[in-house]
Each structure stands twice: as structure tokens, then as C-alpha cells.
Design a protein around this motif. Structure first.
Motif, PDB file in Angstrom:
ATOM      1  N   SER B 149       0.862  -1.176   0.000  1.00 55.97           N
ATOM      2  CA  SER B 149       0.000   0.000   0.000  1.00 55.97           C
ATOM      3  C   SER B 149       0.894   1.220   0.000  1.00 55.97           C
ATOM      4  O   SER B 149       2.031   1.163   0.460  1.00 55.97           O
ATOM      5  CB  SER B 149      -0.912   0.019   1.224  1.00 55.97           C
ATOM      6  N   GLY B 150       0.383   2.311  -0.517  1.00 57.34           N
ATOM      7  CA  GLY B 150       1.202   3.522  -0.537  1.00 57.34           C
ATOM      8  C   GLY B 150       0.576   4.557  -1.437  1.00 57.34           C
ATOM      9  O   GLY B 150      -0.509   4.350  -1.996  1.00 57.34           O
ATOM     10  N   ALA B 224       5.362   2.217  -2.598  1.00 60.25           N
ATOM     11  CA  ALA B 224       4.617   1.241  -1.788  1.00 60.25           C
ATOM     12  C   ALA B 224       5.570   0.329  -1.021  1.00 60.25           C
ATOM     13  O   ALA B 224       5.305  -0.015   0.139  1.00 60.25           O
ATOM     14  CB  ALA B 224       3.683   0.422  -2.682  1.00 60.25           C
TER      15      ALA B 224
END
Lengths: 253, 253
Positions: B149-150, B224
Motif C-alpha cells: 500500500s502507498g 509502496a
């Protein structure tokens, strides 16, 4: 009819091909595979984007998805259950077969652009007859990925010669639901001996002055499940699609 | 210069941003992750297609790919090695860091359509100055996938107001190398406070009458890796791309 209403009918047990259902909404192929096969499936899709345009992937055990608010186990009109690459059940409800480790993939379906063809007065024979679209295993191999390998599967629509270019132009606008045809005319070039004997779906008449036009088909990953002898998978019954909540225009370039 | 010749220079140690190199050939972002993270990476790409258009994926340990005949460990002009989400080395050769379980991903790069912009007389500032394109972490989150995630990362090119629509039109023809911009004007809307302080690459002047135009950037998966604290990964140094053997026209619609 809304996708919600159509899915309710299928949940109640109606079994029917979905071509022509819910015009304006995208339809999708389903393939659910155990989590340990999910990477191979996603890589197979990445390597074969024409037959396997991935619209959405669920987490393991997911029974609905952002683009499909129904229940993946009951809300399609037909399913095929595979064990060791062989179809072992064709049913309208797979609840008793579902597993917590199944990763569901929804893959674009060419039914999505049929409404656009019809709106441009391009005839779609299986819509006229109310049957299922004919689909064929070809002699064209997909690019393998891990344990998955198998032939390209295509759907076929007979198009009047003067409208073939229009059918290309219209379908090419929808790359995420197979887009432009992969092959036009010359069934033998795909290794198809007899158009009247499709591997899936119903045969349709090719009339004088019409050309058989072949689009990549989202049954391709099920053909790979069969060809590769994958231990377990659940797919939609060919032509009996997941009707999504997404407008077909969302997949139009 | 051919891709082969360019890669030979990089293998010999030349470190330079690759914008403007080998016009006519596609360039690509590299991210190599351990096999146990490959599914998360491929799913992250599927869920975030604008920043992460996957061009090719290798088998574990692969050091070249069908679209890149060079050696992925030596033939890019710069690399970043990550441990636990932190960059631990920025080098021109990652042979000593490479592992047999690394799965290399090549992801489309917007440098690929810069030649098309130039051919339509749309100015590309970092090509004029010979610097690296400015890139920014935005406040827009990517859709997570597993452990990844990012934020969305973007590249920015200042375009004269009268040519912005042309830049959209031209870049939109190349969807597999980020395609049309994700944001035009209003850097604050992406959470960018100061265009003069990019997170990666070099700042460029935005002149009066020019609008900052933002394209999704293939550094996004590296952001991410950092945001998620991934144990190990190797990426290209931002702007220092893999020059592929594929013509840019292959990614043109």
C-alpha cells in the motif's frame, strides 16, 4: 431490468445465457481458484490480455466484489465445477462447493459491447435467435504461466462483409472486454474444422455474404484449467455470465 | 543509438537519467521482489493500472525478459536496493544483491511517449535542460493489495496552456505507458506543496503561461515498498530506466 433484478432471478434458479440481458451494464466471466493458484492465474491473465482482461480480483473467500454487489456463489445463471481439470458438476448454485481459500477473478466479456454493435445496426445473430454465442477452442496456444497453459478460446459472430470494419471499430473501443477481433474469416487458420460444432454454446447460421468474426473469449482460463488438469476451480457456465453493476461505458476508451 | 548500445554503456558504469535516450524504443520501470511477494505486486498493479501498467513479468531469478534482452542486474544506469522499506544502496550494478527468488516486473514508463510529444512540437522541459523529470509523492492513496500500500507517485511536465489538450491527446494514445495525465494544474489538489521540491528527480521551471501536468509514475510501486516496509526489493533509480527492445509504437493504440 437492473443487474440486481437479473441476479435475483438467477439466484431463484433461472438458467439462461445472458447475452442481451441488462443492456448498458458490463458482463463478466468468473473463475475462482484456490489461493495457491492465484498468482499463476493473475500472471496468465497478464501474459494473455486479449482473452483474459481482469476487471477485478477478490481476496480469498470473497463472495462479492466492488464491481459485483451480488453473491458470486448464487447470482450467476450457471456454473461449472472442475476437479483435476475435468468438469464434475454444472449447477446453478455453487454454495456447497465454495471454499474459504478461493480467489475469485472477474474477467471482461464481449457481451458488454454487443449493445454497442446493435446500436450501430450491426446484426448479432445469437441475440436474434435467443441462443448462446458459439465458442471454439483454437489451435493458438496461450502463453503459459506457472501451472496454467492451454488454447485460446474465441467467440464467433457472423457479420455482413460490409459491416466487418464497423464491428472492428466499435468493439475496439472496449479493450477491457476483449476489444477488437483476433481473427476475421478463415476458421481453418484458427484450427476450427466445423463452425457448426462449437466447443461451447450453440451453433449459429453464417449466411451468404457474411464473414465469421472471432473475438478472444473469457472461457480461455477455464480451457487452461482443463488442459492443465488444475486440482480445483469454479467457473461460470460459458455464456452464463456475471452481470456487474458497472456501466459498459466505464470500459469504453 | 540502439537499446543494445545504450545498455552496454550503462553496464560499463555510465549513470544518467534515460529521458531522450533511444528515441523510438519503450522504456520501463523495474521492480524485483521476492517470489512470496509477487502475487501482492501483481495484484497491486492490477488494482492500480494507471501508475503500474505491467509490460512483462519474469520467472523467479530471471535476469532478462522477452522485451529486455539485456541483463537486468547491470544494464540499467541506476538501481535502488531496499531493506525493510528503506533504501540501503543506490548503485549501478546489483549483481551482488540479486537473489534466485527475485521476480522482476517491468512497468511502463512515460518517457516512452515523450518522443511523440516532441514530434508534435510539445515542449518537454527536462529534455531541454538535460535533467531528470521531477516526481512527487501525492496525497492520493493507491488501492492496497496484500502487504503493498502507498501513495500514487506522479511525474510532472510544464506544458503551455494552449498545448495541454494536445499533450492529453498524444499521451492518451499510449495507455500501457501511463497514458493520459491523471491531474492537470492545481498541485495542491494532489497534496503537492512546492513543485520546486520533488521527491525524486530534479525540479524544472514552470514558466508563465504554462500549466503543470501530472502523469501517473512507475515509481509508485517503489513508494509502496517504502510505505509498507517490505523486507527486500530492488528497483531502478527513478528516471534511470530499463531501455527495452520494443518499439514505442507497440504500446500505441
Amino acid at each position: 431490468m437492473t443487474p440486481h433484478e437479473a441476479r435475483s432471478r438467477f439466484r431463484a434458479g433461472l438458467k439462461t445465457p445472458t447475452a442481451g440481458w441488462c443492456p448498458g451494464y458490463a458482463q463478466a466471466n468468473l473463475l475462482a481458484v484456490p489461493a495457491d493458484l492465484a498468482y499463476d492465474m493473475l500472471l496468465f491473465a497478464q501474459r494473455n490480455p486479449k482473452p483474459c482482461p481482469v476487471l477485478d480480483v477478490g481476496d480469498p473467500g470473497a463472495t462479492s466484489l466492488p464491481i459485483f454487489a451480488g453473491d458470486l456463489r448464487t447470482d450467476l445463471p450457471g456454473y461449472v465445477v472442475y476437479e483435476n481439470g475435468a468438469p464434475v458438476a454444472e449447477v446453478t448454485d455453487v454454495t456447497r462447493f465454495w471454499r474459504d481459500d478461493l480467489v475469485p477473478f472477474l474477467i471482461g466479456c464481449s457481451f458488454t459491447f454487443e449493445d454497442a454493435l446493435v446500436r450501430e445496426d450491426i446484426p448479432v445473430r445469437h441475440l436474434e435467435t435467443g441462443g448462446n454465442v458459439p465458442m471454439y477452442r483454437t489451435s493458438v496456444p496461450c502463453r503459459p504461466a506457472g501451472r496454467l497453459s492451454g488454447p485460446l478460446v474465441v467467440s464467433m459472430r457472423p457479420i455482413p462483409a460490409g459491416r466487418v470494419a464497423d464491428a472492428v471499430r466499435v468493439s475496439a473501443r472496449y479493450p477491457e472486454v476483449h476489444g477488437a477481433p483476433v481473427h476475421i474469416g478463415d476458421p481453418a487458420g484458427l484450427g476450427i474444422d466445423d463452425l457448426d460444432v462449437p466447443d461451447f454454446g450453440d451453433p449459429v447460421e453464417v449466411r451468404p455474404g457474411e464473414v465469421p468474426v472471432f473475438w478472444a473469449c473469457g472461457v480461455t482460463p477455464q480451457a487452461a484449467v482443463m488442459a492443465a488438469g488444475i486440482p480445483f476451480a469454479i467457473g461460470h457456465a460459458p455464456g452464463h455470465m456475471a452481470i456487474t453493476d458497472v456501466r459498459d461505458s466505464a470500459y469504453q476508451t
